[in-house]
Design a protein around this motif. Structure first.
Motif, short mmCIF file in Angstrom:
data_model
loop_
_atom_site.label_atom_id
_atom_site.label_comp_id
_atom_site.label_asym_id
_atom_site.label_seq_id
_atom_site.Cartn_x
_atom_site.Cartn_y
_atom_site.Cartn_z
N ASP A 12 32.77 38.50 34.75
CA ASP A 12 34.22 38.62 34.82
C ASP A 12 34.87 37.85 33.68
O ASP A 12 34.20 37.15 32.90
CB ASP A 12 34.75 38.15 36.18
CG ASP A 12 34.40 36.71 36.52
OD1 ASP A 12 34.05 35.94 35.60
OD2 ASP A 12 34.49 36.34 37.71
N ASN A 67 30.22 37.24 38.28
CA ASN A 67 31.43 37.71 38.96
C ASN A 67 31.72 36.74 40.10
O ASN A 67 31.18 36.86 41.19
CB ASN A 67 31.23 39.13 39.49
CG ASN A 67 31.44 40.17 38.41
OD1 ASN A 67 32.46 40.20 37.73
ND2 ASN A 67 30.45 41.05 38.23
N ASP A 99 39.86 32.67 42.45
CA ASP A 99 38.71 32.06 41.76
C ASP A 99 38.74 30.56 42.00
O ASP A 99 39.65 29.85 41.53
CB ASP A 99 38.79 32.36 40.26
CG ASP A 99 37.51 31.99 39.52
OD1 ASP A 99 36.61 31.41 40.15
OD2 ASP A 99 37.41 32.29 38.33
N PRO A 158 42.63 38.68 43.03
CA PRO A 158 41.40 37.88 42.91
C PRO A 158 41.71 36.39 43.07
O PRO A 158 42.73 35.91 42.57
CB PRO A 158 40.90 38.19 41.49
CG PRO A 158 41.66 39.41 41.06
CD PRO A 158 42.97 39.35 41.77
N SER A 205 46.01 40.39 38.83
CA SER A 205 45.05 39.34 38.51
C SER A 205 45.76 38.31 37.63
O SER A 205 46.01 38.56 36.45
CB SER A 205 43.83 39.92 37.78
OG SER A 205 42.91 38.89 37.47
N GLN A 240 33.06 37.50 49.16
CA GLN A 240 33.78 38.01 47.99
C GLN A 240 34.42 39.37 48.24
O GLN A 240 35.57 39.60 47.87
CB GLN A 240 32.84 38.10 46.79
CG GLN A 240 32.57 36.75 46.12
CD GLN A 240 31.69 36.90 44.91
OE1 GLN A 240 30.49 37.12 45.03
NE2 GLN A 240 32.27 36.78 43.74
N THR A 253 34.83 35.74 41.45
CA THR A 253 36.08 35.77 42.21
C THR A 253 35.86 36.49 43.54
O THR A 253 35.00 37.34 43.67
CB THR A 253 37.20 36.47 41.43
OG1 THR A 253 36.78 37.80 41.11
CG2 THR A 253 37.52 35.72 40.16
N ARG A 254 36.69 36.13 44.52
CA ARG A 254 36.72 36.89 45.78
C ARG A 254 38.06 37.62 45.84
O ARG A 254 39.07 37.14 45.31
CB ARG A 254 36.52 35.99 46.99
CG ARG A 254 37.48 34.83 47.09
CD ARG A 254 37.05 33.86 48.18
NE ARG A 254 37.84 32.64 48.16
CZ ARG A 254 38.94 32.44 48.88
NH1 ARG A 254 39.36 33.39 49.70
NH2 ARG A 254 39.60 31.30 48.81
N LEU A 255 38.05 38.78 46.46
CA LEU A 255 39.24 39.62 46.49
C LEU A 255 39.92 39.52 47.84
O LEU A 255 39.29 39.66 48.88
CB LEU A 255 38.86 41.08 46.20
CG LEU A 255 38.19 41.34 44.85
CD1 LEU A 255 37.89 42.83 44.70
CD2 LEU A 255 39.05 40.87 43.70
N THR A 310 45.88 43.89 45.74
CA THR A 310 44.66 43.09 45.65
C THR A 310 44.89 41.93 44.70
O THR A 310 45.48 42.08 43.62
CB THR A 310 43.50 43.95 45.16
OG1 THR A 310 43.20 44.94 46.14
CG2 THR A 310 42.25 43.11 44.93
#
Length: 478
Positions: free
Chosen positions: A191, A317, A305, A303, A396, A357, A319-321, A301
């Motif tokens: 990411d 990767n 982090d 993200p 984001s 995540q 981050t969690r969404l 959505t």
């Protein structure tokens, strides 16, 4: 002598060692299942420096930075169809040339942005990252870019990029002494924040100056207000971004712009991230009203982090969404103060929640109990079936860039940093923001099957309008 008595050699007098293999995490596996050539899953990072860089020194610094973050040096390991999981194969060195240089030219910046969107670095070669250096870009402010009202709308171009206030290269010109770094990342593997960490290491190696991350801003406990954490039902299909004037060519379009970081009153219960979220919701709601779409809840959505930004930052990767939901009645610019406080309450609760995540369903779907090829077919089918419930768009917010990105006396510090996240349908629109040197750098990226360049420019103008409105009406508390 058998091969056991006399093992294979690696060319340095020692035995050849099998590369270390790492199973795909949940995020990587789901992304790998759903790859599409028409809309590559790339992350684009664009860094503007005021001065020139030495080619050999930069190549050496970036290559050494990759070695210092070995999780970047990976490729997809081959395997049989019945294997239970995909695996990354870690390599000691890059398999291919990672850094390339583009001389100044009339359309050099525009073409480099287009390349970031059109093709993802292959997973079969280590690392799945490419760094393109556009030389001689800028730095005269707005030189040759024409009017920059509304964030710097440039000419209607095939790549869908607007004027570039940081370099004055709205028409794609690259004439000057500055340098622009374009990092293209295959999002299946990595990411943006992880690769920015690698670039910060490269900057320190190149310039010899400290690029230790600054401490993250902390929300004052006095600014936190209790509030109703209830949200609209998640079972109703959310609104989709209304179709505009789609283009015949597949892929993504992109507009980048530079704005002032929105102000907020001292002790506000909301953050700049909440202002960005409110502005995004109002932008999409306005756009949908203009295009006659019936009212539905918006689901955006976001993200989250939580990784540290130091040299030991976990690479991948990370981050969690989470999804922030708004009912149609809540997205009202005339009640901006209420909208901002409600947004702050919801985002704070979502950030604090302990959640995988991609949620518990994705973790179950990627459990290695059947061959990965079977799971891939199921995942693709579920993705298509869940299309109507996919979130409306993605915001984001990278936040304040924590690194100086100082490449030394001649090249200088980064003056602007843009990111953009993939914008594949059915979502079809992403807004990515970051702040550097006291300015907010915004990227709007969209699927060309949904929107055209003129649509992107209009959405950018709406976003700027509503972001400014969060300062005026938010400050008054209405």
């Amino acid at each position: 002598m058998t091969t056991v008595d006399h093992p294979a050699r690696d060319g340095t007098g020692g035995p050849a060692r099998r590369p270390v293999r790492v199973p795909f995490p949940v995020v990587d596996e789901v992304a790998r299942h759903c790859l599409q050539e028409a809309e590559p899953e790339t992350v684009h990072i664009e860094i503007h420096l005021p001065g020139p860089l030495d080619r050999d020194r930069l190549t050496a610094a970036f290559t050494e930075a990759l070695r210092r973050h070995p999780r970047v040096l990976m490729r997809e390991a081959p395997g049989r169809w019945y294997r239970r999981r995909y695996e990354w194969e870690l390599t000691p060195e890059p398999d291919t040339a990672v850094v390339s240089f583009t001389p100044p030219g009339r359309d050099s910046l525009r073409a480099a942005r287009a390349r970031c969107l059109e093709a993802a670095p292959p997973l079969s070669a280590s690392p799945p990252v490419r760094l393109e250096v556009v030389e001689g870009a800028g730095p005269a402010a707005n030189g040759g870019a024409g009017p920059v009202a509304g964030g710097g709308a440039g000419p209607d171009t095939p790549t869908g990029t607007s004027a570039d206030p940081a370099t004055g290269a709205g028409n794609g010109n690259g004439n000057g002494n500055g340098t622009v770094l374009f990092l293209t990342i295959n999002h299946t593997a990595l990411d943006g924040p992880a690769c920015l960490r690698v670039l910060a290491t490269a900057a320190e190696l190149y310039g010899g100056r400290d690029n230790t991350p600054a401490a993250p801003p902390v929300r004052s406990p006095d600014a936190v207000e209790p509030g109703d954490t209830s949200t609209p039902s998640v079972w109703a299909p959310p609104a989709r971004v209304a179709s505009g004037a789609p283009e015949s060519t597949p892929g993504n379009g992109l507009i980048v712009t530079e704005l002032a970081v929105p102000c907020r009153p001292q002790g506000s219960p909301y953050t700049v991230n909440d202002q960005l979220m409110a502005a995004t919701a109002l932008t999409v709601a306005h756009w949908n009203r203009e295009h006659g779409q019936r009212l539905r809840p918006l689901r955006i959505t976001m993200p989250v982090d939580d990784r540290p930004r130091g040299a030991d930052m976990p690479i991948g990767n990370g981050t969690r969404l989470v999804e922030v939901t708004f009912s149609p009645a809540e997205v009202d610019a005339s009640r901006m103060g209420e909208l901002l406080r409600r947004t702050a309450t919801r985002t704070r609760a979502l950030k604090a929640a302990d959640r995988p995540q991609l949620g518990h369903g994705a973790a179950l779907l990627t459990a290695p109990v059947v061959p990965v090829a079977w799971r891939a077919a199921v995942t693709r089918g579920l993705r298509r079936a869940a299309g109507p419930w996919t979130s409306t768009c993605l915001l984001s917010n990278i936040g304040r860039i924590p690194y100086a990105l100082d490449f030394g006396e001649e090249a200088g510090r980064a003056r602007a940093v843009w990111f953009s996240a993939p914008a594949r349908t059915p979502r079809g629109l992403t807004v990515t923001t970051a702040s550097t040197a006291g300015r907010l750098h915004v990227s709007l990226r969209w699927s060309r099957s949904l929107l055209g360049h003129g649509d992107g420019a209009h959405l950018r103008d709406l976003f700027e309008h509503y972001l400014h409105a969060t300062e005026e009406t938010g400050a008054s508390g209405r």
